[in-house]
Design a protein around this motif. Structure first.
Motif, PDB file in Angstrom:
ATOM      1  N   GLU A   8       0.844  -1.198   0.000  1.00  0.00           N
ATOM      2  CA  GLU A   8       0.000   0.000   0.000  1.00  0.00           C
ATOM      3  C   GLU A   8       0.877   1.244   0.000  1.00  0.00           C
ATOM      4  OE1 GLU A   8      -2.909   2.167   3.193  1.00  0.00           O
ATOM      5  OE2 GLU A   8      -3.163   0.004   2.930  1.00  0.00           O
ATOM      6  N   HIS A  39       3.692   1.503  -1.332  1.00  0.00           N
ATOM      7  CA  HIS A  39       4.307   1.598  -2.659  1.00  0.00           C
ATOM      8  C   HIS A  39       3.275   1.800  -3.765  1.00  0.00           C
ATOM      9  CE1 HIS A  39       7.807  -0.043  -0.530  1.00  0.00           C
ATOM     10  NE2 HIS A  39       8.544   0.321  -1.557  1.00  0.00           N
ATOM     11  N   LYS A  40       2.017   2.122  -3.383  1.00  0.00           N
ATOM     12  CA  LYS A  40       0.934   2.311  -4.343  1.00  0.00           C
ATOM     13  C   LYS A  40       0.724   1.055  -5.193  1.00  0.00           C
ATOM     14  CE  LYS A  40       1.791   7.293  -4.603  1.00  0.00           C
ATOM     15  NZ  LYS A  40       0.784   7.573  -3.571  1.00  0.00           N
ATOM     16  N   TRP A  84       3.729  -3.508  -7.910  1.00  0.00           N
ATOM     17  CA  TRP A  84       3.769  -2.066  -7.692  1.00  0.00           C
ATOM     18  C   TRP A  84       4.305  -1.381  -8.940  1.00  0.00           C
ATOM     19  CZ3 TRP A  84       7.641  -5.319  -6.261  1.00  0.00           C
ATOM     20  CH2 TRP A  84       8.965  -4.930  -6.508  1.00  0.00           C
TER      21      TRP A  84
END
Length: 425
Positions: free
Chosen positions: A400, A402-403, A422
């Protein structure tokens, strides 16, 4: 959606423009009425006309003034000083400036100019009061109307966003913690909505963590505490050294288990706090995986690394990605019967590391909650084989940050395939 706040603000601004315009007109009219210089145009013409007639014989003055009145379409006439004094001006306001006398009422004005050195007066009037040109007044109205339209267009998206934010805040305050404010159309309100959504997500997560912690305390801590209590009671009555040693070892194991659980809970709590300062740099992912393979190779029968993206450098915090990968590989060794396969691939600008094992896999029901804290629903991965259900929750939190995201599916090896994905950039 036009709410009360929009109309209040809009009408306040428009009312301000109207009041300002009205005040400006009042000041202008007052200025005209109280200042002789407001009649400069009329007065200047009379002075020029007086200077002109003085250059001619007196018997020609009346004709010259009459012709000037026709030429300029103004009511001009020549009068004696006695005739002027005989006129009743009691109903008029009066202004005096040297040789000029001005008499006016609400709509008409009369100017008397005494020709210097004589007893003759040039009279202009009655004439219309000097006012603003109609064209300029029309321009002013159009400008105000344009401002009104611009303000309406500017305020409408702000009002819509504020009303939606107000509704989301109300819903959230009533306990609907899944509420989020929709994307803002106004750039001025967008940071506010973004902050609200971040706050709502944070509060929701904290409430969830609180529930998880409560559940963990009631389920995870109770069992080893009950065993320890039972062992202590048995120690009071046991005489046999072998049994005493057995119960002491059980107490030691339970204490160790409690210590491990507390450490795991503290670690998860630290990960559940605000996102740490990440050191995002370009990282050789293949090199990172190879280091993990080397450190785990002695614990597995076979660890295969398939690199489908040679020389891949992706942006990430290598420390946390390494931690997530270590968790995956450790679980794969624990549950995969010694067979582990790691695959590095890219697709659509995303980097994916897949760790597969040859174990019994994960049931479809458990896949949806496997990344939740304290989740251990699958029998092949229960507490009998160790763990507290926090490792995968930590992995999900790292991704999360690291998007990206963590996921699980079935493996061709027969077990589970855990992935972390990611953006490369």
């Amino acid at each position: 959606m036009l709410g009360r706040s929009f109309f209040n603000l809009y009408f306040f601004i428009i009312s301000t423009f109207i009041v300002f315009s009205w005040t400006l007109d009042e000041v202008w009219n007052s200025y005209l009425e109280q200042d002789v210089e407001s009649y400069t145009g009329y007065k200047t013409m009379l002075i020029a006309l007086g200077d002109y007639v003085k250059k001619h014989p007196v018997d020609e003055w009346e004709e010259i003034i009459h012709n000037a009145g026709q030429r300029y379409e103004l009511p001009l006439r020549l009068m004696t000083l006695a005739q002027v004094k005989a006129i009743d001006h009691t109903n008029h306001h009066q202004l005096i400036n040297k040789n000029a006398h001005i008499y006016y009422d609400d709509s008409m004005v009369v100017l008397d100019y005494l020709i210097e050195g004589t007893d003759f007066v040039i009279t202009l009037g009655p004439a219309d009061m000097p006012t603003r040109p109609r064209v300029k007044a029309t321009y002013r109205v159009l400008i105000l109307a344009t401002f009104g339209v611009i303000i309406f267009i500017w305020l409408w998206p702000m009002s819509r966003d504020l009303e939606l934010l107000k509704k989301a805040t109300k819903d959230f305050g009533q306990g609907n913690f899944n509420t989020t404010a929709p994307a803002a159309k106004s750039t001025m309100i967008a940071p506010m909505i973004s902050s609200f959504n971040m706050m709502a997500m944070r509060i929701k997560r904290l409430i969830g963590a609180h529930k998880e912690l409560t559940s963990a305390v009631s389920h995870e801590l109770r069992t080893p505490l009950a065993r320890t209590k039972f062992a202590l009671q048995m120690l009071e009555n046991v005489k046999d050294d072998e049994k005493r040693t057995k119960y002491q070892q059980q107490i030691t194991n339970d204490v160790r288990e409690l210590e491990e659980l507390i450490n795991e809970m503290l670690l998860y709590a630290s990960f559940d706090n605000d996102k740490p300062q990440l050191n995002i740099v370009g990282t050789d992912i293949a090199e990172l995986i190879e280091a993990q393979v080397a450190s785990h190779d002695q614990f597995a029968n076979t660890i295969t690394f398939v690199n489908e993206s040679p020389s891949l450098h992706a942006l990430c915090d290598s420390h946390f990605i390494d931690r997530a990968l270590n968790n995956y590989i450790s679980n794969a060794i624990k549950y995969g019967n010694g067979e582990v396969k790691i695959t590095l691939s890219t697709q659509g600008g995303m980097c994916t590391i897949c760790v597969e094992d040859g174990g019994e896999g994960v049931s479809d029901e458990f896949k949806s909650v496997i990344f939740d804290a304290f989740s251990r629903g699958d029998q092949s991965r229960n507490r009998e084989t160790g763990g507290f259900g926090l490792g995968l929750a930590i992995v999900a939190r790292i991704m999360e940050w690291h998007k990206g995201f963590a996921s699980v599916s079935d493996s061709e090896l027969g077990g589970a395939a855990f992935k972390i994905t990611w953006p490369i950039k």
